[in-house]
Design an enzyme around this catalytic site. Structure first.
Site, short mmCIF file in Angstrom:
data_model
loop_
_atom_site.label_atom_id
_atom_site.label_comp_id
_atom_site.label_asym_id
_atom_site.label_seq_id
_atom_site.Cartn_x
_atom_site.Cartn_y
_atom_site.Cartn_z
CB SER A 225 -0.90 -0.01 1.23
OG SER A 225 -0.11 -0.08 2.38
CB CYS A 280 -1.93 -3.00 -7.62
SG CYS A 280 -0.92 -3.77 -8.88
P1 NAD Z 1 0.53 -3.67 2.89
O1 NAD Z 1 1.18 -2.37 2.62
O2 NAD Z 1 -0.38 -3.78 4.06
O3 NAD Z 1 1.66 -4.80 3.13
C1 NAD Z 1 2.71 -5.00 2.21
C2 NAD Z 1 3.92 -5.53 2.98
O4 NAD Z 1 4.33 -4.54 3.94
C3 NAD Z 1 3.65 -6.81 3.77
O5 NAD Z 1 4.75 -7.67 3.61
C4 NAD Z 1 3.49 -6.32 5.19
O6 NAD Z 1 3.92 -7.26 6.15
C5 NAD Z 1 4.37 -5.09 5.25
N1 NAD Z 1 3.86 -4.08 6.19
C6 NAD Z 1 2.56 -3.81 6.46
N2 NAD Z 1 2.46 -2.82 7.37
C7 NAD Z 1 3.72 -2.43 7.65
C8 NAD Z 1 4.27 -1.43 8.52
N3 NAD Z 1 3.51 -0.63 9.26
N4 NAD Z 1 5.61 -1.31 8.56
C9 NAD Z 1 6.41 -2.10 7.82
N5 NAD Z 1 5.94 -3.07 6.99
C10 NAD Z 1 4.62 -3.24 6.90
O7 NAD Z 1 -0.19 -4.12 1.54
P2 NAD Z 1 -1.16 -5.36 1.30
O8 NAD Z 1 -2.46 -5.07 1.97
O9 NAD Z 1 -0.46 -6.62 1.62
O10 NAD Z 1 -1.33 -5.31 -0.29
C11 NAD Z 1 -2.30 -4.54 -0.92
C12 NAD Z 1 -1.72 -3.24 -1.41
O11 NAD Z 1 -0.63 -3.48 -2.28
C13 NAD Z 1 -2.72 -2.41 -2.22
O12 NAD Z 1 -2.59 -1.06 -1.87
C14 NAD Z 1 -2.27 -2.64 -3.66
O13 NAD Z 1 -2.64 -1.63 -4.56
C15 NAD Z 1 -0.80 -2.72 -3.49
N6 NAD Z 1 -0.15 -3.39 -4.60
C16 NAD Z 1 0.60 -2.64 -5.44
C17 NAD Z 1 1.23 -3.23 -6.52
C18 NAD Z 1 2.09 -2.42 -7.46
O14 NAD Z 1 2.90 -3.01 -8.17
N7 NAD Z 1 1.98 -1.11 -7.47
C19 NAD Z 1 1.06 -4.60 -6.76
C20 NAD Z 1 0.28 -5.34 -5.88
C21 NAD Z 1 -0.32 -4.72 -4.79
#
Ligand code: NAD
Length: 498
Positions: A225, A280
């Site tokens: 995200s 995404c």
């Molecule tokens: P997320 O940001 O919650 O988590 C992603 C990763 O970050 C995970 O491994 C998680 O453990 C870690 N994380 C979560 N909170 C954290 C924190 N406070 N500090 C450090 N690390 C942390 O995302 P998600 O819910 O797993 O995935 C969905 C999101 O990913 C959506 O916003 C989607 O649009 C995005 N996404 C983007 C792409 C792209 O290429 N732009 C591709 C796929 C998904």
């Protein structure tokens, strides 16, 4: 059942005593627990990876490519098993989970050509007796931090180019869907990847922060995200690491009055509701130009949406999409739908009350359609990441284009039109990284690159393809002189080589 980490070629139990529950999203039950690593566990995994990387980097590129070739074969052979693991933890349908594995596999296929990507440059006789050449060298130990929504594809996007370029990788998959990465690590080992070169360290913020602060780790490739992408980019860069952090999205599809509206409606249903909107590159905003186009589009969308079948992946191939990943995600999406109603959008199809017999505790939300959404509403401003399609009516093409341009995200976008000039103008002027023309989810093939603009990506280079090899290598340039036949004394001035 307790899951493990994958360290030095073995499944290793966590020692922190901290775990995260992993759900079966279709039933709402906890199916396993994933260990959350400590800083000490991470640091030990990194130190072992650093040692393994030296030998891996010294392995010639063709041998490394052969490991990729075998890895690709094994992924292909195990496609159904991998897809089942993806579906079990994520909830997406099996055909969609196979697509998840397939799009990751395609990046591994490109990595079979890594030796060509890693070639340097050479200039013969750049000056008297002087030859100039450059080489690409691996960075050392790098990290991949990945989201829940593509448990196979995105870890493969990260590990393929990084490993083929001679790096070792610390992979930190999403704690909501960790098992696919563990199986991929087993397959990589079977393909000949030396132990320690790929370490899967499970965890949450604690281990992510440890990755960002570990001085041995040279680069961080993140997908998730936007707030977390921005945080990781800032902290990794402040610690002197190379970072590319891909964030969230709000992808618009413009529908021009001359578009084939049946095709546009089919595309919107697939791109809006496939994988329950947890992509995404999902289209979450339909932008019909003109009220006549909007009315005709909504008229076509309603019967298509009402026909969609939502259910668990085990119900077979006629299920169109599954549950959301967690109860929290389900509550958030339903809450946003309610906010849309409260803020004045017209709820055309309401998915909030969907109940599936036998799966009443599953995290399901039915396909939802809004009309008359405006840019001030929360359902427009936020990435919903659920099966919710918002319609924003625009009067002209310029208004529609400006809506996309003004949006803070810039991952993907599409236009449906029969007019080549309009399509060409859109592709040229829109400030979004990936553009579809009569194509709703324009994820580029693996020999191009993937990346958004604006708040959808932080950092300079895209994922996979040639950019990934640039990201995971450093360029070193050598100026070499051999003295035979050259009579030159000490040179004190900085001068041209001639
Ligand atoms: P997320 O940001 O919650 O988590 C992603 C990763 O970050 C995970 O491994 C998680 O453990 C870690 N994380 C979560 N909170 C954290 C924190 N406070 N500090 C450090 N690390 C942390 O995302 P998600 O819910 O797993 O995935 C969905 C999101 O990913 C959506 O916003 C989607 O649009 C995005 N996404 C983007 C792409 C792209 O290429 N732009 C591709 C796929 C998904």
């Amino acid at each position: 059942m307790d899951l493990t980490h994958w360290i030095n070629g073995k499944h290793v139990k966590g020692t922190s005593g901290r775990f995260a529950d992993v759900y079966n999203p279709a039933t709402g039950e906890v199916q396993s627990r994933v260990p959350l690593a400590t800083v000490a566990e991470l640091n030990a995994a990194v130190a072992a990876a650093a040692e393994a990387q030296l030998k891996w980097a010294a392995t010639n590129p063709q041998r490394r490519a052969r490991v990729m070739m075998k890895f690709g074969d094994l992924i292909n052979q195990n496609m159904d098993r991998l897809a089942e693991i993806v579906s079990r933890e994520h909830g997406k349908t099996l055909p969609d989970a196979r697509g998840d594995v397939q799009r990751g596999l395609e990046v591994i296929e490109v990595c079979m050509g890594a030796p060509a990507m890693l070639k340097g440059e050479y200039t013969d006789s750049a000056g008297p007796g002087i030859d100039l050449y450059s080489m690409r060298q691996p960075l050392g130990v790098v990290a991949g931090i990945t989201p829940f929504n593509f448990p196979a594809m995105i870890p493969l996007w990260k590990m393929g180019p990084a490993l083929a370029a001679g790096n070792a990788m610390i992979l930190k998959p999403s704690e909501r869907c960790p098992s696919t990465s563990l199986m991929l690590a087993e397959l990589a080992q079977e393909a000949g990847l030396p132990d320690g070169v790929l370490q899967v360290v499970n965890g949450d913020k604690e281990v992510v922060d440890a990755i960002l602060d570990n001085p041995i780790i040279q680069a961080v490739g993140f997908v998730g995200s936007t707030p977390i992408a921005q945080y990781i980019y800032g902290r990794a860069c402040a610690n002197g690491k190379r970072a590319q952090c891909f964030g969230g999205a709000k992808n618009h599809m413009i529908i021009m009055p001359d578009a084939d509206l049946d095709k546009a409606a089919d595309a919107l249903v697939g791109a809006g509701y496939g994988a329950a909107g947890e992509r995404c590159m999902a289209i979450s905003v339909a932008v019909p130009v003109g009220d006549k186009t909007a009315d005709a589009l909504i008229e076509r969308l309603i019967p298509r949406i009402e026909k969609l079948k939502v259910g668990p992946y085990t119900a077979g191939n006629d299920v169109d999409f599954g549950p959301l990943v967690t109860k929290q995600a389900q509550d958030r999406v339903k809450g946003l739908i309610t906010s849309g109603v409260e803020q004045g959008a017209k709820l055309v199809v309401d998915g909030r009350n969907l109940k599936i017999q036998g799966y009443e505790s599953g995290f399901f939300v039915g396909a939802t359609l809004f009309d008359n959404v405006t840019p001030e509403m929360d359902i427009y401003k936020q990435e919903i990441f659920g099966p919710v399609l918002s319609t924003v009516r625009m009067k002209t093409y310029e208004d529609a284009l400006n809506l996309v341009i003004d949006n803070e995200y810039g991952n993907g976008t599409a236009i449906f039109t029969a007019d080549g000039d309009t399509a060409r103008d859109f592709a040229s002027r829109v400030n979004v990284g990936m553009v579809g023309i009569n194509f709703p989810i324009p994820v580029p093939l693996s020999y191009y690159t993937f990346g958004g603009w604006k708040k959808s990506a932080f950092g300079d280079l895209n994922q996979y393809g040639p950019d990934a090899f640039r990201f995971y290598t450093k360029t070193k340039t050598v100026t070499a002189r051999w003295f035979s036949g050259i009579k030159e004394g000490a040179a004190l001035n900085f001068k041209a080589l001639d």
